[in-house]
Motif scaffolding. Structure first.
Motif, PDB file in Angstrom:
ATOM      1  N   LEU A 384       0.829  -1.195   0.000  1.00 12.14           N
ATOM      2  CA  LEU A 384       0.000   0.000   0.000  1.00 12.14           C
ATOM      3  C   LEU A 384       0.866   1.248   0.000  1.00 12.14           C
ATOM      4  O   LEU A 384       1.948   1.256   0.591  1.00 12.14           O
ATOM      5  N   ASP A 414      -5.109   0.853  -5.440  1.00 16.45           N
ATOM      6  CA  ASP A 414      -4.784   1.315  -4.093  1.00 16.45           C
ATOM      7  C   ASP A 414      -6.025   1.808  -3.368  1.00 16.45           C
ATOM      8  O   ASP A 414      -6.193   1.574  -2.161  1.00 16.45           O
ATOM      9  N   THR A 418      -7.477   0.123   0.058  1.00 11.65           N
ATOM     10  CA  THR A 418      -7.612   0.956   1.256  1.00 11.65           C
ATOM     11  C   THR A 418      -9.044   0.924   1.773  1.00 11.65           C
ATOM     12  O   THR A 418      -9.276   0.866   2.985  1.00 11.65           O
ATOM     13  N   ALA A 465      -4.123  -6.469   4.005  1.00  8.50           N
ATOM     14  CA  ALA A 465      -3.460  -5.790   2.885  1.00  8.50           C
ATOM     15  C   ALA A 465      -2.297  -6.621   2.364  1.00  8.50           C
ATOM     16  O   ALA A 465      -2.090  -6.726   1.151  1.00  8.50           O
TER      17      ALA A 465
END
Length: 668
Positions: A384, A414, A418, A465
């Motif tokens: 990330l 991304d 997120t 993630a």
């Protein structure tokens, strides 16, 4: 700028500046409540317009997303550049943070090259004075091509009339072309490209700026102006152009800013500990642990007053209804449904207040920017961008604006990643759940148990993630480029507004969503197939809950009341607490919630601290509230992604809770 015979003149002005420069505060100060909100054409980013006037001129102000440069990658950066270049915009108010002038001037130089009238609004001059620094207000305009430079304080509403006067006067005079002193080779290429732009687009208002962007190999400019420049642009000159601008900024700062070194040295000393590669993360956890210690100790001291008041209201309402001869079901609806449900949430106001106050102090002091910087390396390793931690930090307050903040990320990949992990950050709506069950089942270590939920949420977010990055066969992402502001004394007015707005949202939710949810829960618990029922076990709620009990039982949550509470929590996480108050007939006070434990043990004697901890884990990880789901759909533009995210989070909540309960049962 339009002007008719005898008519009031009208101009359109864009407010443009770096993030956190006070631009929106200034915009609100200038326009008051005369706002109009709509989406920018083709994107989901909101544009906010406001109306104001000065003397015989009416002004439409357009607030734009904060950017650091007109070289854009994110959605918000693109819409701000689009606004700056729009021919309908007559002038630009470039709002800069005077206390971080060096960082802000890079955007200023780019705006000057656009050729539009630019007025520099030096915001936060009060902070400059507090730090003992001085800015030469005579030399600064000279070094920026003679543009108006107006010191203002948006928070104190000073300098606003002078600013508007400067905008109107500068519009009337027009903007002389601003020429930055580039090296001869670059200047020759800019001149040649400018001439080509003028030939192909003779009515273009910012030919020189576009020539510079062509020299920087700007993809968007090349697509919008497809002219052959290969014989001029043999490579990208972006690095050299940036260096020239920063060299000019360094020269400007050397001539206009005084007494900064002493303050910068004190900031560096503090940062040597708070941003240390080894100690930075432990220090962040220690700070957050202190926040939760205060949230519980100070908040609980005040919470008793609210609980006593709630008991008095509940008893008075019951007595009044009984004296009026109200039907039993109406008495139950008002006292056990509405007052118990809404009142149970209101008793947590002191805890919520302390949490928001602490977060506001940390943010306004400049510490939260350090947290993002410290976490950058961790975020990069899980695929990330370091920017992704900024929305995650916002998630401690509310997940909805945190999801919206993912717009600052450069790629759809991304942004979606997120959005997937941000709901795992414990928002303020979950705090009442943690407070309730940690105090009831872990009275000696309630603050530590609640704090563990925040740590678990961050760890789960990072692990998810990492897992997604491995599945996508991604790699470490680019590092975060962020300006670390100097530490400052938090502004009392800013803190007051921030905390009040958060509390207002909390109270608004209590008066709407939680109020309606409490009534709905009362109805599903008091009505069944035969109509009004005396035993909630025969209600529609019990039927639905029993259907889910086999699924929740492995996680230690095998009670139909818990299933109903979790379902109701999808409307708003605070509703889980109000649901328990309604389900177990408690008023929300300490004595009332103590009765909850007795009733739980009566129904399930084995329900203990481990079950309660798993319940908190489930509330941490399962489907976010309806408002968050709607925001995810809006920002992602995909129902498939949104529903997939909900299914994944629901499964993860069940899996983690089940593993913790099953493993914990072996030792407890």
């Amino acid at each position: 700028m339009g002007q008719g015979g005898g008519e009031k003149r009208h101009i359109n002005v864009a407010c443009i500046g770096n993030p956190n420069c006070g631009k929106t505060t200034l915009f609100n100060a200038l326009t008051g409540s005369r706002l109009k909100v709509a989406n920018w054409p083709g994107v989901t980013v909101e544009r906010v317009e406001g109306e104001t006037s000065y003397e015989d001129t009416s002004i439409t102000l357009v607030d734009t997303p904060g950017i650091y440069s007109l070289t854009c990658y994110t959605i918000e950066e693109k819409v701000t550049r689009q606004c700056a270049m729009d021919d309908e915009i007559d002038a630009i108010i470039n709002v800069v943070d005077a206390s971080s002038l060096e960082r802000n001037l890079y955007l200023t130089l780019q705006l000057l090259e656009l050729g539009k009238p630019v007025v520099l609004a030096l915001n936060m001059m009060d902070v400059v004075e507090e730090r003992g620094m001085e800015i030469d207000m005579h030399r600064l305009p000279e070094l920026l091509g003679g543009i108006p430079v107006v010191p203002v304080s948006a928070a104190r509403r000073t300098g606003l009339d002078i600013l508007l006067h400067g905008v109107i006067h500068h519009c009337e005079e027009g903007m002389e072309e601003y020429i930055l002193d580039y090296p001869q080779e670059i200047e020759e290429k800019i001149t040649e490209l400018t001439a080509m732009m003028q030939v192909h687009y003779p009515s273009h208002s910012s030919a020189r700026w576009h020539a510079i962007k062509l020299l920087e190999d700007d993809e968007e400019v090349k697509q919008e102006h497809p002219i052959s420049v290969a014989h001029v642009v043999d490579r990208s000159y972006e690095k050299e152009i940036i260096q020239c601008k920063y060299a000019h900024i360094e020269k400007v700062m050397g001539e206009i800013l005084f007494y900064k070194k002493k303050k910068a040295a004190s900031t560096d000393r503090i940062d040597s500990l708070l941003t240390h590669p080894l100690w930075g993360i432990p220090m962040f956890l220690l700070v957050m642990c202190l926040v939760f210690f205060l949230t519980f100790t100070v908040g609980d001291a005040l919470k008793g007053v609210f609980e006593s008041g709630l008991d008095m209201v509940s008893d008075a309402a019951a007595g009044l209804l009984e004296g009026m001869g109200a039907a039993g079901w109406l008495n139950s609806l008002i006292v056990e449904g509405i007052i118990a449900g809404v009142g149970g949430i209101l008793t947590f106001i002191p805890n919520i207040f302390i949490l928001f106050l602490a977060l506001a102090l940390l943010e306004d002091s400049g510490y939260m920017a350090r947290v993002a910087y410290v976490m950058d390396s961790v975020m990069g390793k899980v695929g990330l961008s370091g920017k992704a931690f900024l929305p995650m930090i916002l998630g401690f307050g509310c997940t909805v604006p945190a999801i919206m903040a993912s717009r600052a990320l450069e790629t759809q990949r991304d942004r979606r990643k997120t959005m997937l992990v941000t709901p795992f950050m414990s928002c303020s709506a979950r705090l009442p759940i943690y407070v309730l069950f940690s105090q009831i089942f872990f009275p000696e270590s309630s603050a530590l148990v609640a704090f563990s939920m925040y740590v678990v949420g961050m760890v789960i977010a990072i692990l998810v993630a990492l897992g997604v990055n491995r599945l996508e066969k991604g790699s470490a992402n680019d590092s975060l480029l962020i300006e670390l502001p100097e530490y400052k004394r938090p502004n009392a007015r800013t803190i007051r507004i921030y905390v009040w707005n958060k509390l207002k949202d909390y109270l608004s939710k209590a008066g709407t969503t939680i109020f309606l949810a409490s009534i709905a829960i009362w109805f599903v618990l008091n009505f069944g197939i035969t109509g009004l029922v005396e035993d909630p076990a025969e209600s529609f709620g019990a039927m639905l809950g029993r259907f889910l009990v086999p699924v929740l039982a492995p996680a230690g949550l095998g009670m139909w009341q818990i299933a109903v509470a979790l379902l109701s929590g999808i409307s708003a996480k605070e509703v889980v607490v109000s649901s328990f108050a309604v389900l177990f007939g408690a008023a929300g006070s300490e004595a009332g919630m103590g009765a909850v434990v007795e009733k739980i043990h009566l129904l399930n004697p084995s329900f203990g601290p481990l079950n309660a901890y798993c319940l908190m884990l489930f509330c941490l990880l399962y489907v976010p509230c309806v408002a968050t789901v709607a925001t995810v759909k809006k920002e992602s533009g995909s129902w498939k992604f949104t529903l997939g995210m909900m299914a994944f989070q629901l499964f993860l909540a069940w899996l983690v809770s089940t593993v913790v309960f099953q493993v914990g049962s072996l030792f407890l």
